[in-house]
Structures are given as C-alpha cells and as structure tokens.
Enzyme design. Sequence first.
Site, short mmCIF file in Angstrom:
data_model
loop_
_atom_site.label_atom_id
_atom_site.label_comp_id
_atom_site.label_asym_id
_atom_site.label_seq_id
_atom_site.Cartn_x
_atom_site.Cartn_y
_atom_site.Cartn_z
CG ASP A 1 -1.74 1.21 1.37
OD1 ASP A 1 -2.41 1.58 0.40
OD2 ASP A 1 -1.71 1.84 2.45
CG ASP B 1 -1.60 7.70 0.36
OD1 ASP B 1 -0.66 8.48 0.23
OD2 ASP B 1 -2.43 7.47 -0.54
CD GLU C 1 8.72 7.77 29.73
OE1 GLU C 1 9.23 7.37 30.79
OE2 GLU C 1 7.59 7.41 29.33
#
Length: 447
Positions: free
Chosen positions: A76, A78, A371
């Site tokens: 695919d 997008d 983090e």
Amino acid sequence: MELEYRCGSALTDQTRFPLFSVLWWDSVASVSSFNLNLYYPSAIEWQHNLCLKSPLVFKMSAVKPLKKLVSCVILDLDGTLLNTDGIVSEILKAFLVKYEKQWNGRAAHKLVGKTPFEAAAVIVEDFELPCTTEELISEITPMFSDQWCNIKVLPGANRLIKHLHGHGVPIALASNTPRASIESKISCHQGWKESFSVIIGGDEVKMGKPSPEIFLEAAKRLSIKPSDCLVIEDSLPGVTAGKAAGMEVVAVPSIPKQSHIFTSADEVINSLLDLRPEQWGLPPFQDWVEDTLPVEPWHIGGLVIKGFGRGSKVLGVPTANLSTESYSTLLSEHPSGVFFGWAGLSNRGTYKMVMSIGWNPYFNNTEKTIEPWLLHEFEEDFYGEELHLVIVGYIRPEADFPSLESLIARIHEDRKIAERALDLPLYSKFKDDPYLKMPLHGGENHS
C-alpha cells in the site's frame, strides 16, 4: 534439533527448488533465515552467492519458523510507505477554517484506507459542511496536489523497497488513490517508480479496498498466484482486502494503539523497521549490527522537565523527560520503540543514551512521549537544563510486559545493547555531533 543441509545438491533446478527453510551463519556470526523455494533468477543467483560465501554447511532450525513462503510483495502507499496523515491534517485544518470548523484529528481514523471520495464524504458528514462531496473534492484536490512532494517517507520504507528490488523480488504498489496521484507522489522519491513491477490505482478497478479486486489485479499482472503474495498494509480495509484475495497480510497500523483490531492479519508489526522478510521466505536484511539497526540520525532538544514520577521511583531508571508540546509533529514521524544515541547536557557533557518513544503499554500512556535514560550516574537532578539528543539507532519495538519485573529486566537489557553498540565506530562518531553542544533557541530545537 538441527538438521544439516550441505550446499550443492539443491542448486540444480533453475525453475523450482525443494522446500527448505535454512539458517545461514556468515563471517560475522549473524543468523539469518532464507528460503530456497523462490522463482526468480536473481534470487537463485543470490542463493548461489550465499553458498559460495559459506560453502560448508547450512542448518535447518525451528528457532524462527517460516510463516509462509511467498514470491512477491504488494505494498500500500499512503500510511504504509508515506506519512500522508500529517499532510491531510494540515490541509484539513486550514480548509475547515473557511466553514468555521476545527480539525482536531479525532476523525482521522475514519479516513484511513478510504478512497478519496469516501474520505471526502466522511468530512462532509462529520463536520456538517454546506457542500456536496463532489464540491469538496473539487475544492480540496488542488491543495493536496501542491503538497505531494512534502509528504515524508515513513521509517523503513526506502530500506524495504531498495532491499526487495535489489534482490529481484517482484513488488507491486496497490493504492485506493487515483493512479495520477500515485505517480505524482512516488515521483518525488528517487528510485521508487522503477522499483515497482506493477502500479495500480483505485480508479483502475471497479471497487476499492476492502474489495479484494485491486490485489487480485496486482497478482494477475505479476503473473503470480494470490496465495504466493504478501500484502503489507496500514489500514483495516486494506487488510480485509488482502485476506479476501487469499493473500498473506502484514499489518503496520498507522493509527496509534490500534493493533488489537487487526485480528485477521497474519502478522502485526509496529513499523517497517520490524519486518523480517526471512519469515516469509524472502532474502533477509543484512544491516542489523550487534542487535541494533542504524537509522538516519535525527535530533531533538529542550529543557528537562519533571515526568511521570515513575522512572526512578518505580523502575529504578532515572529518565530525563522533555515536554511533548513542541515536538509532537516530529514524534509522529518516528515509530514507537526503543532507540539509542548520544545526549548532551549544556553544563555537564555528552553521555550515552537509550530511550523509549511511544505510549508505554505497561503504563498505558494517553499521549506519545519520549523518555531518554542518560547512561551515567548523576549526583543531582538537572531539571531545567538544556538537553540535546542525537538518535542514531533502533533496538526493538514497543511492547507490553506481563509484570513490572520483566519490564525492568528488558530495560536493563536495552541499556546493555545500547552501551555496547555506542562503542562501535558506526555510532561513536556521532558523539562529536555539533548539535549536542548547540544552544537552544527559544527553549527547544529539533530536526
């Protein structure tokens, strides 16, 4: 139990090999599995070269069993190869102002995998716009056309396309987007168009996904049986279409925290960085180094703030948190997972660093965070100091854990991997990146 298979006897049939899954130990003792049941000459040549490089023995193992043998990959566009969601949000945010409406992204999941007409219909209905779907498409299409070349490639996309094409694996591109839009988008990325054996747009079939028609047509044009095709998709309609076509499907969800809905997929991965082609009988990537994957370096910086209060107290890991307000767009361009690199503190120096990006499934964060853990014993806190990060490598996808103890153990394993890797010249050279000592402008900086 391991079974040995010696090179030579299998490399006689130029059209079809016996069914094998083998493990190959190369000169640096990395382990990669591949498949001898491939049907294209360049793959045969690739396998022959491997035998020449390691002529003594192959070993069969059940450590990483093949999921299925495939002969081609259908991608695919997008949300799978291109980060289209960012451009869509920017354009809709600007467009809806005209109607005194505000785009907040909450309807984004309704657009994923839809044809342009279907997506436009959702916008008209959800925002109660005083126009028809056709009028919306007519007005907004030029806005999108001007932005095609500004769409960023998703991490791992270039790597995957180059790898498959380089090994002679047939690749098709099948998107609900009209063919002309596909051509415009891929023309912005060097080497993409010539890498695809087949390109099919949504306007070239009677029904778009979730109908299987577009994938069946891709297989037909490739002259490969549907059952020998591997589809890689980011949306539920795409996954549904792939399975309805009788194909194997890997889901790479583009909407965060939605992996649980892809139950029909044969595999769900966090990003294209986590795809292991050898599990599908395709040539393996050879770019992992000491349990790490080099990535194109990227930078992020800001003032250290107080975080969730669980780093030192709960995990025994003193993380240095940055505010997400100024770099949410940047984080959306990178997959969640564990990364590593170098950290520069304005008044202290440069340190090794390992960090998590994402929602931390064990604690179920409500927003995507970053983090970093600076791998150094500090005698005091450094809240409010400038922190610069250069991210140079990837370790693993984000994962949930059955217990706090198992999470902590994995965090410390990540630390060991990062510390060892950062001593390699491949990564250590970035310790001198000027960004690590660059003063921040206005409190934050990123690229």
